[in-house]
Design an enzyme around this catalytic site. Structure first.
Site, mmCIF file in Angstrom:
data_model
loop_
_atom_site.group_PDB
_atom_site.id
_atom_site.type_symbol
_atom_site.label_atom_id
_atom_site.label_comp_id
_atom_site.label_asym_id
_atom_site.label_seq_id
_atom_site.Cartn_x
_atom_site.Cartn_y
_atom_site.Cartn_z
ATOM 1 C CD GLU A 41 -2.613 1.062 2.710
ATOM 2 O OE1 GLU A 41 -3.580 1.823 2.855
ATOM 3 O OE2 GLU A 41 -2.291 0.208 3.570
ATOM 4 C CE LYS A 107 -7.290 1.204 3.224
ATOM 5 N NZ LYS A 107 -6.087 1.619 3.993
ATOM 6 C CB CYS A 143 -4.553 -1.910 3.935
ATOM 7 S SG CYS A 143 -3.762 -2.147 5.560
ATOM 8 C CB SER A 282 22.049 4.641 34.453
ATOM 9 O OG SER A 282 21.241 3.490 34.221
ATOM 10 C CB SER A 287 20.821 2.934 30.226
ATOM 11 O OG SER A 287 21.528 2.314 31.272
ATOM 12 C CG ASN A 363 13.200 16.113 39.118
ATOM 13 O OD1 ASN A 363 13.265 14.907 38.968
ATOM 14 N ND2 ASN A 363 12.088 16.730 39.495
#
EC number: 6.3.5.1
Length: 530
Positions: A41, A107, A143, A282, A287, A363
């Protein structure tokens, strides 16, 4: 009749490049004796072009490309592309042979749920298309047409004895079974065999996994192409049915998820022209898994990991990170952030006054790391991969402009429990993640003796509640009725609601469930519904 199924990886908007690729596949298929090449498609433009579909110049480029493809002789081409007629636009397939257009199909069923938004761009088609190839009459569908009975029935009524379906069907972990079942239902209803040709490749959040297949008239799988790989495969039609062809075993759900993430990273980086990636390492499992995926996607020479320890970073976190990068052979650096943190605190303490320490100080450490990674990204041109998972995105257990700073969130749709499964699967292919990283209790390491479960329910509980609420749309009461504690359900859903503003600012990432944050999830930030 011999069909050639062209499972290939286009680039959205590279219309000339996609046309050249289709032309090469057509010549290869013709030389192998194929009579018909079926593309996915919107193969000419890639899926989905989104608002490029509103630009007249886009259709002009499609027209030029179709003219070039009409120069190919000796094989019938079924090409997916958008088309504009007057004020209407259609998701179309054009059938071409030896410079002649045999028909253009529009379609009929336009999806407008989950990640799909086709009603915004297209008008629905109203007529079937059946073309003759040798002794066969081939009906063309696109589809979503195969996900309901009417278009297949219309093709049957128009004389089709074989159906081909052009698809751009994005991956999620349950999708393969659903596709196969839908096609079997259409075979059962019509008695016609179905060839299902799917796109492959990463496009922003979406991953197209290929996995094209064919269902014979008795409902058995006559052909199965691999997932996550380009492939040109052949399918012979005799006496109105498919002859059995190659069947590639499909990966189990964990392997499929891993390979989807690898493909998503490879194509996002490659198609957008980034020279490589950066990520903060880390010593934790998120990670570590992100690093493994990045190396598998891009190769060790295009990946740079940076460890940025603070005074709360455990020695084993540094040791395990060094161990992993040695195993993978990637570029690696360490930058101690505590001197920078102390400089920030010296400037901020007079403004903080006598307020006690809280998440602000935690933070700040994360944001220092984000600044460092983005500086390295600016200087090198490499894209920063963020490492947060879906469980953290759900609950807001992430720092805006800190560990959320970056360009592509590899694990954005991966629940924490699945993170562990993916890590275990990857190590079975060759151990790259040190065992201690997998076995340790997860921690952000932003304060002394910190563990994730100090702030959150156990991850198996959190992830189950998240799946029921986000992916299944169940109410809080229904989730409690399933056996979960009301306090846990209230906490997870409350955190989900109040952190919507964070998710809106997070980088995109590959979608592997049927409801990911992003295109699938459109909730108001300002919202008092409970």
């Amino acid at each position: 009749m011999r069909l050639a199924l062209a499972q290939f990886n286009p680039i959205v908007g590279d219309i000339a490049g996609n046309a050249e690729k289709i032309a090469g596949l057509a010549r290869t298929a013709r030389d192998a004796g194929a009579d018909v090449l079926v593309t996915p498609e919107l193969a000419l433009t890639g899926y989905s072009p989104e608002d490029l579909l509103l630009r007249p110049a886009f259709y002009q480029a499609v027209h030029v490309a179709l003219d070039k493809l009409m120069e190919i002789d000796g094989i019938t081409l079924v090409i997916g592309h958008p088309v504009q007629h007057g004020n209407e636009r259609f998701n179309a397939a054009t059938v071409i042979r030896d410079g002649n257009i045999l028909g253009e199909y529009h379609k009929m069923r336009l999806p407008n749920e989950e990640v799909f938004d086709e009603v915004r761009y297209f008008s629905p088609g109203a007529a079937p298309l059946v073309f003759t190839q040798g002794d066969s009459k081939v009906g063309v569908l696109i589809c979503e047409d195969i996900w309901g009975p009417e278009p297949a029935a219309a093709a049957q009524d128009a004389g089709a004895d074989v159906l081909v379906v052009l698809n751009a069907s994005p991956f999620h972990r349950e999708k393969t079974v659903v596709r196969t079942q839908e096609c079997r239902w259409r075979v059962e209803e019509t008695g016609l065999p179905v060839a299902y040709v799917n796109l492959i490749g990463g496009q922003d959040e979406l991953i197209f996994d290929g996995g094209s297949f064919a269902v014979a008239r008795d409902g058995t799988i006559a052909a199965q192409l691999p997932q996550f790989a380009e492939r040109l495969a052949y399918l012979d039609v005799e006496n109105g049915d498919f002859r059995p062809a190659d069947i590639t075993p499909l990966p189990d759900p964990v392997e499929a998820a891993y390979r989807a993430l690898v493909l998503g990273v490879r194509d996002y980086i490659g198609k957008n022209g980034f020279p490589g990636v950066l990520l903060g390492l880390s010593g934790g499992i998120d990670s570590a898994l992100t690093l493994a995926i990045a190396v598998d996607a891009l190769g060790a020479d295009r990946v740079h990991a940076v460890m940025m320890p603070s005074r709360y970073t455990a020695d084993i976190s540094v040791d395990d990170s060094r161990d992993m990068v040695r195993r993978l052979g990637i570029k690696y650096d360490e930058i101690a952030i505590w001197p920078m943190y102390e400089s920030f605190m010296a400037a901020l303490t007079p403004l903080f006054g006598d307020r006690p320490a809280d998440a602000t100080e935690e933070n700040l450490q994360s944001r220092i790391r984000g600044v460092l990674l983005m500086a390295l990204s600016n200087k090198s041109g490499k894209l920063v991969l963020t490492t947060g998972n879906k469980s953290e995105m759900t609950t807001g257990y992430a720092t805006l402009y800190g560990d959320m700073a970056g360009g592509f969130a590899v694990l954005r749709d991966v629940a924490k429990t699945l993170v562990y499964e993916l890590a275990e699967w990857r190590n079975l292919q060759g151990e790259v993640i040190p065992r201690r990283i997998i076995d340790r209790a997860p921690s952000a390491e932003l304060r002394p003796d910190q563990l994730d479960q100090d702030s959150l329910p156990p991850y198996d509980v959190l992830d189950a509640i998240m799946a029921e609420y986000v992916e299944m749309n169940r109410s809080l009461e229904d989730i409690v009725d399933l056996g979960y504690q009301a306090t846990d359900v209230d906490k997870v859903t409350r955190l989900l609601k109040i952190n919507e503003y964070k998710r809106r600012q997070a980088p995109i990432g590959p979608r592997i469930t049927h409801r990911a944050f992003g295109k699938d999830w459109r909730y108001p930030i300002t919202n008092r519904f409970s």
